[in-house]
Design an enzyme around this catalytic site. Structure first.
Site, mmCIF file in Angstrom:
data_model
loop_
_atom_site.group_PDB
_atom_site.id
_atom_site.type_symbol
_atom_site.label_atom_id
_atom_site.label_comp_id
_atom_site.label_asym_id
_atom_site.label_seq_id
_atom_site.Cartn_x
_atom_site.Cartn_y
_atom_site.Cartn_z
ATOM 1 N N HIS A 141 -11.493 -0.245 -4.688
ATOM 2 C CA HIS A 141 -11.840 0.844 -3.823
ATOM 3 C C HIS A 141 -11.468 2.046 -3.554
ATOM 4 C CE1 HIS A 141 -7.582 0.012 -2.924
ATOM 5 N NE2 HIS A 141 -7.895 0.979 -1.644
ATOM 6 N N ASP A 142 -10.452 2.167 -3.432
ATOM 7 C CA ASP A 142 -9.647 3.718 -3.381
ATOM 8 C C ASP A 142 -11.012 4.674 -5.107
ATOM 9 O OD1 ASP A 142 -8.030 4.406 -1.488
ATOM 10 O OD2 ASP A 142 -6.165 3.152 -2.692
ATOM 11 N N VAL A 202 3.733 2.689 -1.444
ATOM 12 C CA VAL A 202 4.608 2.958 -0.877
ATOM 13 C C VAL A 202 5.866 4.100 -1.554
ATOM 14 C CG1 VAL A 202 5.179 0.835 -2.043
ATOM 15 C CG2 VAL A 202 5.604 2.691 -3.790
ATOM 16 N N ASP A 210 1.216 -1.094 0.242
ATOM 17 C CA ASP A 210 0.223 -0.104 0.006
ATOM 18 C C ASP A 210 0.856 1.173 0.132
ATOM 19 O OD1 ASP A 210 -2.252 1.966 0.685
ATOM 20 O OD2 ASP A 210 -1.641 1.913 2.449
ATOM 21 N N GLU A 230 1.836 0.055 -5.094
ATOM 22 C CA GLU A 230 0.370 0.957 -4.916
ATOM 23 C C GLU A 230 1.472 2.274 -5.089
ATOM 24 O OE1 GLU A 230 -3.056 3.150 -3.934
ATOM 25 O OE2 GLU A 230 -1.877 2.386 -2.249
ATOM 26 N N ASP A 286 -3.172 6.517 -13.921
ATOM 27 C CA ASP A 286 -3.518 6.988 -15.548
ATOM 28 C C ASP A 286 -4.409 6.773 -15.900
ATOM 29 O OD1 ASP A 286 -1.534 9.019 -14.049
ATOM 30 O OD2 ASP A 286 -0.330 9.173 -15.891
#
Length: 532
Positions: A367-368, A253, A251, A279, A300
């Site tokens: 999820h984000d 980084v 998660d 990530e 992107d």
């Protein structure tokens, strides 16, 4: 010697803890303290009778009795004792991950009505039939309460007790392998949650030199950082060895802050025998080319698709909208490779010249991207089912590693909201206030159970379009796509004998040459695949 409690023969157990701030440490078993021997560099160790299932705490110099920082199990939650765990398990044969990772991301608590590892097993046959090759599980390290995204975990080695603990996770992983699915586990090495966190009482796990948006930064380059690195490297090895996890998703980084000559991420990649997927929103190819990550999350493509399909242009979508941004994302993996970015008010990214297409993990939803909206709306709610299918085609037929978010395959309309279940009322109020500052004052209260319940998914069998897209993907050759802009809102990808047309507005596109294999949408919004 491993950290924590390691069962030995004859009901014996070795306890090892790093506690440099204490001269004397005892392991407390059934109320009885057993003194530990102090070793070099602040470690304390003892071997004593403690068969699997034994509950224990460590007693430090100040008299406090606390759970094990490297606890393998917290049966009573973050404020309860740790438990000795038997690592033995009858694993089924497994030949390893498929060459083409097609990832399905899930949150254990909302993936099924029961919200447990065991309940998730019933979903696996449908995923295998769909053509998915890997299940990615959002963080399961022990967190406070029963409802959480998982990024507030405080015991990194302990699978969440309300999900089913160690045995439940092992059974889910083994069932995945029986269905031909690899397992990717999301782990958080940039911060830990606040409630129930015992690490500061034991050692220098955190640093004031850096800060993250979510809490204190981990100490990867200051005094004591060798032992902090050992803790997290051993954590990664723990998931690979004791749970047969096939890959780890690291998660955020970009929030692992470290100025040392050999960064923690590089050391981690050199020690861990499974792929590490990083990530990051930095568009930084060094994560693969220098640090040894297997792949990186690439936002992107998502941003370009979302802007084209919804018309949103605020925040992170400020620089997206023109079809040329989507074309750049397909050509390079990143749309920004060093150009000025208005949203960031600076240049952003670098050209990933030595990265293969599969080393970019892309999505239309995750999820984000869903959950960090105030109302947690999915793309199908924002733009309609036709747009959601066009986006899915754009991701699944790309040369990159695709990721689907649970429910995307059949058009789930339930939101994915941000939810927590902190037991400290003051912390709950602070979380509620922070959430509303970040995403808007009308965001649902993360602490209310209704917020969590609204996020449960309701699967249907209507997945034919997605299954066909995955079948088509598996026929396409590996390697980059040839990208052509056909108009202001129309793009074509060429992958071997396949042509993929993506249209986001305007007049109906000209008929594709060759045999039509798949199409969705009509008029100005369309995705279609033809074969020479």
């Amino acid at each position: 010697m491993k950290l924590s409690a390691t069962p030995l023969d004859g009901g014996m157990c070795r306890f090892l803890v790093w506690a440099p701030q204490s001269d004397r440490v005892a392991v407390v078993l059934d109320g009885h303290p057993v003194p530990m021997r102090r070793l070099a560099r602040g470690y304390h160790c003892v071997e004593t009778v403690a068969p699997p299932g034994t509950r224990y705490r460590y007693r430090l110099d100040d008299g406090h009795e606390l759970a094990d920082p490297a606890s393998r199990s917290q049966p009573e939650g973050v404020f309860g004792p740790s438990a000795v765990v038997d690592p033995a398990f009858a694993w089924s044969p497994w030949s390893g991950p498929a060459k083409d990772w097609i990832i399905y991301e899930c949150h254990i608590g909302t993936w099924t009505d029961a919200g447990t590892f065991e309940a998730g097993i019933e979903r696996l046959a449908a995923l295998a039939a769909l053509g998915v090759t890997a299940l990615e599980i959002m963080p399961v390290a022990q967190f406070p309460g029963s409802r959480n995204w998982g990024y507030d975990g405080v015991f990194p080695f302990a699978p969440q007790n309300t999900y089913g603990g160690p045995d439940g996770l092992r059974r889910l992983v083994d069932a995945c392998h029986q269905h031909g699915l690899a397992v990717i586990l999301d782990v958080v090495y940039n911060h830990l949650g606040p409630e129930g966190n015992v690490l500061t009482s034991f050692g220098h796990y955190f640093t004031d030199a850096y800060h993250t948006p979510w809490g204190s930064a981990m100490n990867f380059d200051g005094p004591g950082s060798d032992e902090v690195r050992r803790f997290f490297i051993e954590n990664a090895l723990h998931w690979a060895w004791e749970y047969h996890i096939d890959a780890l998703r690291l998660d955020a980084v970009h929030a692992i802050l470290d100025r040392s000559a050999r960064p923690f991420l590089q050391q981690l990649a050199s020690r861990v025998p499974v792929p590490l997927f990083a990530e990051s929103d930095a568009n930084d190819p060094r994560l693969v080319q220098e640090f040894g990550m297997a792949a990186v999350w690439a936002d992107d493509l998502h941003h370009a698709l979302h802007a084209l399909l919804t018309g949103e242009r605020g925040g992170c979508y400020t620089d997206f909208g023109p079809i040329s941004r989507l074309a750049a994302a397909y050509r390079h993996g990143f749309a920004f490779t060093g150009q000025r970015n208005r949203y960031r008010e600076r240049r952003h990214g670098a050209m990933p010249t030595a990265m293969a297409p599969w080393q970019f993990v892309v999505c239309a939803q995750n999820h984000d991207q869903i959950g960090n909206r105030a109302q947690g709306e999915r793309l199908v709610t924002l733009a309609g089912p036709r747009a959601a299918k066009v986006a899915a085609a754009a991701v699944l037929l790309s040369p990159f590693t695709p990721l689907l978010f649970m429910g995307e395959e059949y058009g789930e309309t339930a939101p994915f909201l941000y939810f927590t279940s902190h037991t400290d009322p003051a912390l709950g109020r602070a979380v509620r206030a922070r959430r509303r500052r970040e995403v808007g004052g009308n965001a649902p209260d993360p602490q209310r159970e209704e917020t969590f319940m609204a996020s449960l998914i309701h699967p249907t069998a209507e997945t034919e379009d997605f299954a066909e897209l995955i079948r088509l993907r598996k026929e396409m050759p590996a390697g980059p796509a040839v990208v052509a802009i056909l108009g202001p809102e129309t793009l074509q990808l060429r992958r071997g004998r396949f042509r993929i047309l993506l249209q986001f507005g305007g007049e109906r596109a000209a008929a594709l040459q060759g045999r039509l294999r798949w199409r969705t949408g009509d008029g100005g919004l369309m995705a279609a695949v033809s074969e020479d």
